[in-house]
Scaffold this motif. Structure first.
Motif, PDB file in Angstrom:
ATOM      1  N   LEU A   6       0.829  -1.215   0.000  1.00 44.06           N
ATOM      2  CA  LEU A   6       0.000   0.000   0.000  1.00 44.06           C
ATOM      3  C   LEU A   6       0.857   1.255   0.000  1.00 44.06           C
ATOM      4  O   LEU A   6       0.585   2.196  -0.747  1.00 44.06           O
ATOM      5  N   VAL A   7       1.895   1.262   0.827  1.00 43.35           N
ATOM      6  CA  VAL A   7       2.757   2.453   0.879  1.00 43.35           C
ATOM      7  C   VAL A   7       3.367   2.698  -0.499  1.00 43.35           C
ATOM      8  O   VAL A   7       3.363   3.831  -1.001  1.00 43.35           O
ATOM      9  N   ARG A   8       3.842   1.628  -1.138  1.00 41.08           N
ATOM     10  CA  ARG A   8       4.462   1.778  -2.467  1.00 41.08           C
ATOM     11  C   ARG A   8       3.448   2.327  -3.472  1.00 41.08           C
ATOM     12  O   ARG A   8       3.708   3.277  -4.199  1.00 41.08           O
ATOM     13  N   GLN A   9       2.258   1.729  -3.486  1.00 40.87           N
ATOM     14  CA  GLN A   9       1.251   2.146  -4.466  1.00 40.87           C
ATOM     15  C   GLN A   9       0.727   3.561  -4.189  1.00 40.87           C
ATOM     16  O   GLN A   9       0.593   4.372  -5.097  1.00 40.87           O
ATOM     17  N   ILE A  10       0.428   3.856  -2.924  1.00 42.64           N
ATOM     18  CA  ILE A  10      -0.125   5.180  -2.601  1.00 42.64           C
ATOM     19  C   ILE A  10       0.929   6.263  -2.837  1.00 42.64           C
ATOM     20  O   ILE A  10       0.631   7.338  -3.345  1.00 42.64           O
ATOM     21  N   ALA A  11       2.191   5.954  -2.495  1.00 42.40           N
ATOM     22  CA  ALA A  11       3.263   6.935  -2.715  1.00 42.40           C
ATOM     23  C   ALA A  11       3.420   7.215  -4.211  1.00 42.40           C
ATOM     24  O   ALA A  11       3.480   8.378  -4.640  1.00 42.40           O
ATOM     25  N   TYR A  41      -4.203  14.476  -0.254  1.00 48.79           N
ATOM     26  CA  TYR A  41      -5.038  13.403   0.318  1.00 48.79           C
ATOM     27  C   TYR A  41      -4.236  12.107   0.374  1.00 48.79           C
ATOM     28  O   TYR A  41      -4.335  11.331   1.315  1.00 48.79           O
ATOM     29  N   LEU A  42      -3.476  11.860  -0.698  1.00 52.91           N
ATOM     30  CA  LEU A  42      -2.789  10.574  -0.810  1.00 52.91           C
ATOM     31  C   LEU A  42      -1.596  10.481   0.135  1.00 52.91           C
ATOM     32  O   LEU A  42      -1.368   9.437   0.742  1.00 52.91           O
ATOM     33  N   TYR A  43      -0.824  11.579   0.276  1.00 53.14           N
ATOM     34  CA  TYR A  43       0.266  11.543   1.263  1.00 53.14           C
ATOM     35  C   TYR A  43      -0.319  11.338   2.658  1.00 53.14           C
ATOM     36  O   TYR A  43       0.256  10.629   3.489  1.00 53.14           O
ATOM     37  N   SER A  44      -1.481  11.926   2.920  1.00 56.64           N
ATOM     38  CA  SER A  44      -2.126  11.728   4.226  1.00 56.64           C
ATOM     39  C   SER A  44      -2.534  10.269   4.403  1.00 56.64           C
ATOM     40  O   SER A  44      -2.380   9.701   5.485  1.00 56.64           O
ATOM     41  N   ALA A  45      -3.063   9.661   3.339  1.00 59.04           N
ATOM     42  CA  ALA A  45      -3.445   8.244   3.424  1.00 59.04           C
ATOM     43  C   ALA A  45      -2.210   7.385   3.710  1.00 59.04           C
ATOM     44  O   ALA A  45      -2.258   6.453   4.522  1.00 59.04           O
ATOM     45  N   ALA A  46      -1.085   7.730   3.085  1.00 58.88           N
ATOM     46  CA  ALA A  46       0.158   6.966   3.333  1.00 58.88           C
ATOM     47  C   ALA A  46       0.625   7.162   4.774  1.00 58.88           C
ATOM     48  O   ALA A  46       1.156   6.236   5.396  1.00 58.88           O
TER      49      ALA A  46
END
Ligand SMILES: [Fe+2]
Ligand SMILES: [Fe+2]
Length: 322
Positions: free
Chosen positions: A45-50, A92-97
């Motif tokens: 998830l971290v790889r994909q969201i980043a 939003y995405l950095y926050s999700a990560a």
């Protein structure tokens, strides 16, 4: 799924925790930040969201290139709003990560060091105003096709971020389509400019779905974890099926002599993709890789004073610093 590590969870052994996780995924429940999850699920998830977050902010560059030269005040206002939306998507995405225990600073450092990727599409140049239309129609259109299923991703914070992102991407896609339509129906020169942009953006847009299923190393596991809901090839086909009739409505041709409706399959057939080009761009040899990264690093350095001022302000007011 449950929120917070319960007393029961604290005494469970690893295999029992994994069984709870597997059952939640199988039942289509959401995994939340404090739930137990396998290390590999978290890392994926971290790889994909980043990678997704990086693509949003790097993607601001090719279009920002045209803000000062937009052909009217209306077009300029629309383009500015779109480019700002992309910055918001990055946030939003950095926050999700961050909910997975990885800070934004760490992810940005990796991007700047070239250790994390962003979508290869943003390494192509925007040569004319029509490219802004082609990006909206094709690149944002491909992004929507990829991202709508992510609204049902098994990881809660990522899925929820995607709901708002997809709504904004639909606006981006429509503005691109409308801008291209205006050019296509304009003077012969404008029509030719629209056609040229579509000729250059079509194939890279198809590459946005990633390598073919049999060469995609992460796909099967991501689908088992319900991070991904459809395979790369399935999504690519869905996009071609949507884009082909839209191109006809625009009065433009897609640059693929093999593109035709297949009655039997109920889908459009399309030609072979040049994967050598894809891997070259991914390796850093695309037309704009260096320019995009150096501009990003510069923007980060230029913004250092803002981060320092915000931290000082937060410190003064006794708030927790990030
Ligand atoms: Fe976006
Ligand atoms: Fe967008």
């Amino acid at each position: 799924m449950t929120t917070g590590t319960s007393a029961a969870e604290a005494t469970m052994d690893a295999s029992a925790l994994e069984a709870v996780f597997d059952a939640a995924v199988a039942a289509d429940e959401r995994i939340e930040p404090r739930d137990w999850m396998p290390d590999a699920y978290r890392a994926t998830l971290v790889r994909q969201i980043a990678q997704h977050a990086h693509s949003e902010i790097i993607g601001m560059q090719p279009e920002a290139n045209w803000i000062t030269r937009a052909p009217s005040l209306r077009r300029k206002a629309i383009l500015m709003a779109k480019v700002q939306d992309e910055a918001g998507h990055g946030l939003y995405l950095y926050s999700a990560a961050e909910t997975l225990g990885t800070s934004r600073d760490e992810l940005l450092d990796k991007l700047h060091a070239g250790r994390q990727k962003y979508s290869s599409i943003f390494n192509y140049p925007t040569l004319t105003w029509a490219d802004v239309g082609a990006i909206g129609w094709l690149v944002d259109g491909a992004a929507i096709t990829n991202q709508v299923p992510l609204c049902r991703c098994s990881y809660g914070p990522y899925a929820r971020a995607m709901v708002r992102i997809c709504k904004e991407e639909s606006f981006h896609q429509r503005q691109g389509y409308e801008a291209l339509l205006a050019l296509s129906q304009g003077t012969p020169e404008q029509h030719a400019m629209a056609q040229d942009a579509v000729d250059r953006w079509w194939w890279p847009s198809l590459m946005m779905f990633g390598p073919p299923d049999d060469e995609s190393s992460h796909s099967a596991q991501s689908m088992a974890w319900k991070i991904k809901r459809h395979s790369n090839d399935e999504l690519r086909q869905r996009f071609v099926d949507i884009a082909a009739p839209q191109a006809e409505a625009l009065g433009l041709t897609l640059p693929d002599p093999d593109l035709r409706w297949n009655e039997e399959r109920g889908h459009y057939d399309f030609g072979a993709i040049d994967w050598t080009e894809f891997w070259e761009v991914l390796k850093g040899n695309g037309p704009c890789n260096e320019q995009r990264l150096s501009k990003r690093r510069q923007a980060h350095e230029d913004g250092a004073w803002v981060r320092e001022a915000a931290a000082a302000y937060a410190g003064k007011h006794g708030e927790a610093q990030r």
